[in-house]
Design a protein around this motif. Structure first.
Motif, PDB file in Angstrom:
ATOM      1  N   ASP A   1       0.880  -1.226  -0.082  1.00 32.54           N
ATOM      2  CA  ASP A   1       0.099  -0.037  -0.044  1.00 32.54           C
ATOM      3  C   ASP A   1       0.785   1.394   0.002  1.00 32.54           C
ATOM      4  OD1 ASP A   1       1.071  -0.193   2.547  1.00 32.54           O
ATOM      5  OD2 ASP A   1      -0.933   0.043   3.634  1.00 32.54           O
ATOM      6  N   ARG A   2       1.940   1.008  -0.363  1.00 30.66           N
ATOM      7  CA  ARG A   2       2.926   2.503  -0.512  1.00 30.66           C
ATOM      8  C   ARG A   2       2.708   3.223  -1.581  1.00 30.66           C
ATOM      9  NH1 ARG A   2       8.682  -0.037  -0.318  1.00 30.66           N
ATOM     10  NH2 ARG A   2       7.437  -1.821   0.606  1.00 30.66           N
ATOM     11  N   TRP A   3       2.074   2.795  -2.669  1.00 31.82           N
ATOM     12  CA  TRP A   3       1.951   3.640  -3.747  1.00 31.82           C
ATOM     13  C   TRP A   3       0.815   4.610  -4.005  1.00 31.82           C
ATOM     14  CZ3 TRP A   3       6.162   2.575  -5.987  1.00 31.82           C
ATOM     15  CH2 TRP A   3       6.777   1.241  -5.974  1.00 31.82           C
ATOM     16  N   GLN A   4       0.882   5.856  -4.276  1.00 27.52           N
ATOM     17  CA  GLN A   4       0.010   6.786  -4.445  1.00 27.52           C
ATOM     18  C   GLN A   4      -1.119   6.363  -5.423  1.00 27.52           C
ATOM     19  OE1 GLN A   4       0.218   9.496  -2.569  1.00 27.52           O
ATOM     20  NE2 GLN A   4       1.894   8.481  -1.466  1.00 27.52           N
TER      21      GLN A   4
ATOM     22  N   HIS B   1      -5.779   2.721  -7.636  1.00 29.38           N
ATOM     23  CA  HIS B   1      -6.976   1.976  -7.957  1.00 29.38           C
ATOM     24  C   HIS B   1      -6.525   0.317  -8.493  1.00 29.38           C
ATOM     25  CE1 HIS B   1      -5.413   2.977 -12.067  1.00 29.38           C
ATOM     26  NE2 HIS B   1      -6.379   1.931 -12.681  1.00 29.38           N
ATOM     27  N   GLY B   2      -7.605  -0.148  -8.739  1.00 25.52           N
ATOM     28  CA  GLY B   2      -7.271  -1.657  -9.219  1.00 25.52           C
ATOM     29  C   GLY B   2      -6.825  -2.309  -8.349  1.00 25.52           C
ATOM     30  N   SER B   3      -6.207  -3.505  -8.209  1.00 22.62           N
ATOM     31  CA  SER B   3      -5.612  -4.518  -7.568  1.00 22.62           C
ATOM     32  C   SER B   3      -4.805  -3.948  -6.622  1.00 22.62           C
ATOM     33  CB  SER B   3      -5.140  -6.129  -8.119  1.00 22.62           C
ATOM     34  OG  SER B   3      -4.085  -5.548  -8.788  1.00 22.62           O
ATOM     35  N   PRO B   4      -4.587  -4.651  -5.125  1.00 20.28           N
ATOM     36  CA  PRO B   4      -3.871  -4.266  -4.127  1.00 20.28           C
ATOM     37  C   PRO B   4      -2.227  -4.072  -4.592  1.00 20.28           C
ATOM     38  CG  PRO B   4      -5.130  -5.911  -3.281  1.00 20.28           C
ATOM     39  CD  PRO B   4      -5.459  -5.883  -4.685  1.00 20.28           C
ATOM     40  N   GLY B   5      -1.731  -3.071  -4.401  1.00 23.50           N
ATOM     41  CA  GLY B   5      -0.187  -2.838  -4.937  1.00 23.50           C
ATOM     42  C   GLY B   5      -0.162  -2.413  -6.306  1.00 23.50           C
TER      43      GLY B   5
ATOM     44  N   ASP C   1       2.740  -1.488 -10.564  1.00 24.00           N
ATOM     45  CA  ASP C   1       2.707  -1.689 -12.173  1.00 24.00           C
ATOM     46  C   ASP C   1       2.868  -0.444 -12.989  1.00 24.00           C
ATOM     47  OD1 ASP C   1       1.977  -4.426 -11.174  1.00 24.00           O
ATOM     48  OD2 ASP C   1      -0.218  -3.847 -11.255  1.00 24.00           O
ATOM     49  N   HIS C   2       2.617   0.767 -12.385  1.00 21.06           N
ATOM     50  CA  HIS C   2       2.782   1.844 -13.064  1.00 21.06           C
ATOM     51  C   HIS C   2       4.312   2.481 -13.158  1.00 21.06           C
ATOM     52  CE1 HIS C   2      -1.342   2.457 -14.740  1.00 21.06           C
ATOM     53  NE2 HIS C   2      -1.926   1.921 -13.562  1.00 21.06           N
ATOM     54  N   VAL C   3       4.922   1.842 -12.207  1.00 21.87           N
ATOM     55  CA  VAL C   3       6.239   2.484 -12.104  1.00 21.87           C
ATOM     56  C   VAL C   3       7.086   1.372 -12.907  1.00 21.87           C
ATOM     57  CG1 VAL C   3       8.304   2.727 -10.413  1.00 21.87           C
ATOM     58  CG2 VAL C   3       5.852   3.384  -9.803  1.00 21.87           C
ATOM     59  N   LEU C   4       6.601   0.141 -13.382  1.00 24.81           N
ATOM     60  CA  LEU C   4       7.468  -0.952 -14.299  1.00 24.81           C
ATOM     61  C   LEU C   4       8.005  -0.153 -15.179  1.00 24.81           C
ATOM     62  CD1 LEU C   4       8.269  -3.900 -14.371  1.00 24.81           C
ATOM     63  CD2 LEU C   4       5.917  -3.824 -15.944  1.00 24.81           C
ATOM     64  N   PRO C   5       7.209   0.485 -16.142  1.00 26.01           N
ATOM     65  CA  PRO C   5       8.043   0.935 -17.353  1.00 26.01           C
ATOM     66  C   PRO C   5       9.141   1.709 -17.115  1.00 26.01           C
ATOM     67  CG  PRO C   5       5.439   0.943 -17.458  1.00 26.01           C
ATOM     68  CD  PRO C   5       5.705   0.624 -16.138  1.00 26.01           C
ATOM     69  N   ALA C   6       9.366   2.391 -15.996  1.00 27.83           N
ATOM     70  CA  ALA C   6      10.498   3.241 -15.741  1.00 27.83           C
ATOM     71  C   ALA C   6      11.859   2.305 -15.471  1.00 27.83           C
ATOM     72  CB  ALA C   6      10.361   4.233 -14.614  1.00 27.83           C
ATOM     73  N   ILE C   7      11.477   1.140 -15.041  1.00 27.84           N
ATOM     74  CA  ILE C   7      12.560   0.111 -15.094  1.00 27.84           C
ATOM     75  C   ILE C   7      12.767  -0.825 -16.400  1.00 27.84           C
ATOM     76  CG2 ILE C   7      13.592  -1.929 -13.296  1.00 27.84           C
ATOM     77  CD1 ILE C   7      11.885  -0.166 -11.028  1.00 27.84           C
ATOM     78  N   VAL C   8      11.559  -1.355 -16.945  1.00 25.84           N
ATOM     79  CA  VAL C   8      11.628  -2.391 -17.927  1.00 25.84           C
ATOM     80  C   VAL C   8      10.599  -1.514 -19.026  1.00 25.84           C
ATOM     81  CG1 VAL C   8      10.670  -4.326 -18.786  1.00 25.84           C
ATOM     82  CG2 VAL C   8      11.407  -4.478 -16.238  1.00 25.84           C
ATOM     83  N   PRO C   9      11.321  -0.738 -19.825  1.00 22.31           N
ATOM     84  CA  PRO C   9      10.954   0.087 -20.779  1.00 22.31           C
ATOM     85  C   PRO C   9       9.927  -0.562 -21.703  1.00 22.31           C
ATOM     86  CG  PRO C   9      13.024  -0.299 -21.296  1.00 22.31           C
ATOM     87  CD  PRO C   9      13.015  -0.908 -20.021  1.00 22.31           C
TER      88      PRO C   9
ATOM     89  N   ASP D   1       4.821  -8.606 -17.925  1.00 21.63           N
ATOM     90  CA  ASP D   1       3.794  -7.812 -17.313  1.00 21.63           C
ATOM     91  C   ASP D   1       3.480  -8.433 -15.949  1.00 21.63           C
ATOM     92  OD1 ASP D   1       1.009  -6.945 -17.309  1.00 21.63           O
ATOM     93  OD2 ASP D   1       0.261  -8.297 -18.990  1.00 21.63           O
ATOM     94  N   THR D   2       3.407  -7.463 -14.994  1.00 18.15           N
ATOM     95  CA  THR D   2       3.013  -7.684 -13.808  1.00 18.15           C
ATOM     96  C   THR D   2       1.531  -7.367 -13.236  1.00 18.15           C
ATOM     97  OG1 THR D   2       3.704  -5.358 -13.026  1.00 18.15           O
ATOM     98  CG2 THR D   2       5.428  -7.124 -12.803  1.00 18.15           C
ATOM     99  N   ASN D   3       0.626  -6.761 -14.314  1.00 12.39           N
ATOM    100  CA  ASN D   3      -0.594  -6.351 -13.908  1.00 12.39           C
ATOM    101  C   ASN D   3      -1.468  -7.346 -14.185  1.00 12.39           C
ATOM    102  OD1 ASN D   3      -2.990  -4.888 -13.839  1.00 12.39           O
ATOM    103  ND2 ASN D   3      -2.435  -3.298 -15.259  1.00 12.39           N
ATOM    104  N   ILE D   4      -1.869  -7.878 -12.964  1.00 10.47           N
ATOM    105  CA  ILE D   4      -2.798  -9.052 -13.043  1.00 10.47           C
ATOM    106  C   ILE D   4      -4.329  -8.651 -13.368  1.00 10.47           C
ATOM    107  CG2 ILE D   4      -1.415 -10.468 -11.479  1.00 10.47           C
ATOM    108  CD1 ILE D   4      -3.439  -9.974  -9.408  1.00 10.47           C
TER     109      ILE D   4
END
Length: 140
Positions: free
Chosen positions: A78-81, A84-88, A92-100, A124-127
């Motif tokens: 729950d640290r993410w601003q 919406h969506g599944s917990p955490g 998933d929205h930060v992922l593309p900054a690490i895996v373009p 793909d980490t977005n379930i």
């Protein structure tokens, strides 16, 4: 003579779990037709805010290691601003900054010029979003 620029969209179902999907054979299939033996560049692009493209080894545990590393770097808590969506889901929205969401790779004589153990993969980490598009574009 084939076109200098050709594009195709793949439709990938990633299911309801985090996945690393090997796209290398899909890329090679596309290049057989699009490149027709020519040199050029293949661009792979994921038009999604929660997925990326990686060039890694697969089949020897590296794909699972990548997902484990992403869990360490981007825990599903729950640290993410973005909440919406599944917990955490904010992770998933930060992922593309690490895996373009893209990669551009050399094509020589109509084939991807990858290293011995390299594969082109969708990460793909977005379930919550099980249907993905991947755009392949050849310029040559």
């Amino acid at each position: 003579m084939p076109d200098a620029f050709t594009s195709r969209t793949l439709h990938i179902s990633t299911g309801s779990r985090e996945r690393v999907v090997d796209l290398t054979s899909d890329c090679e299939d596309f290049l057989r037709e699009a490149a027709a033996g020519r040199d050029g560049l293949l661009n792979i692009f994921v038009p999604h805010a929660t997925a990326g493209i990686a060039v890694i080894e697969t089949g020897a545990g590296s794909d699972d290691d990548l997902l484990a590393a992403l869990h360490t770097l981007l825990p599903a808590d729950d640290r993410w601003q973005h909440r919406h969506g599944s917990p955490g889901h904010g992770r998933d929205h930060v992922l593309p900054a690490i895996v373009p969401p893209h990669a551009t790779l050399p094509v020589i004589a109509g084939h991807l010029e990858l290293g011995t153990w390299q594969s082109v993969c969708l990460v793909d980490t977005n379930i919550s979003n099980v249907n993905r598009q991947v755009r392949l574009s050849f310029l040559g």
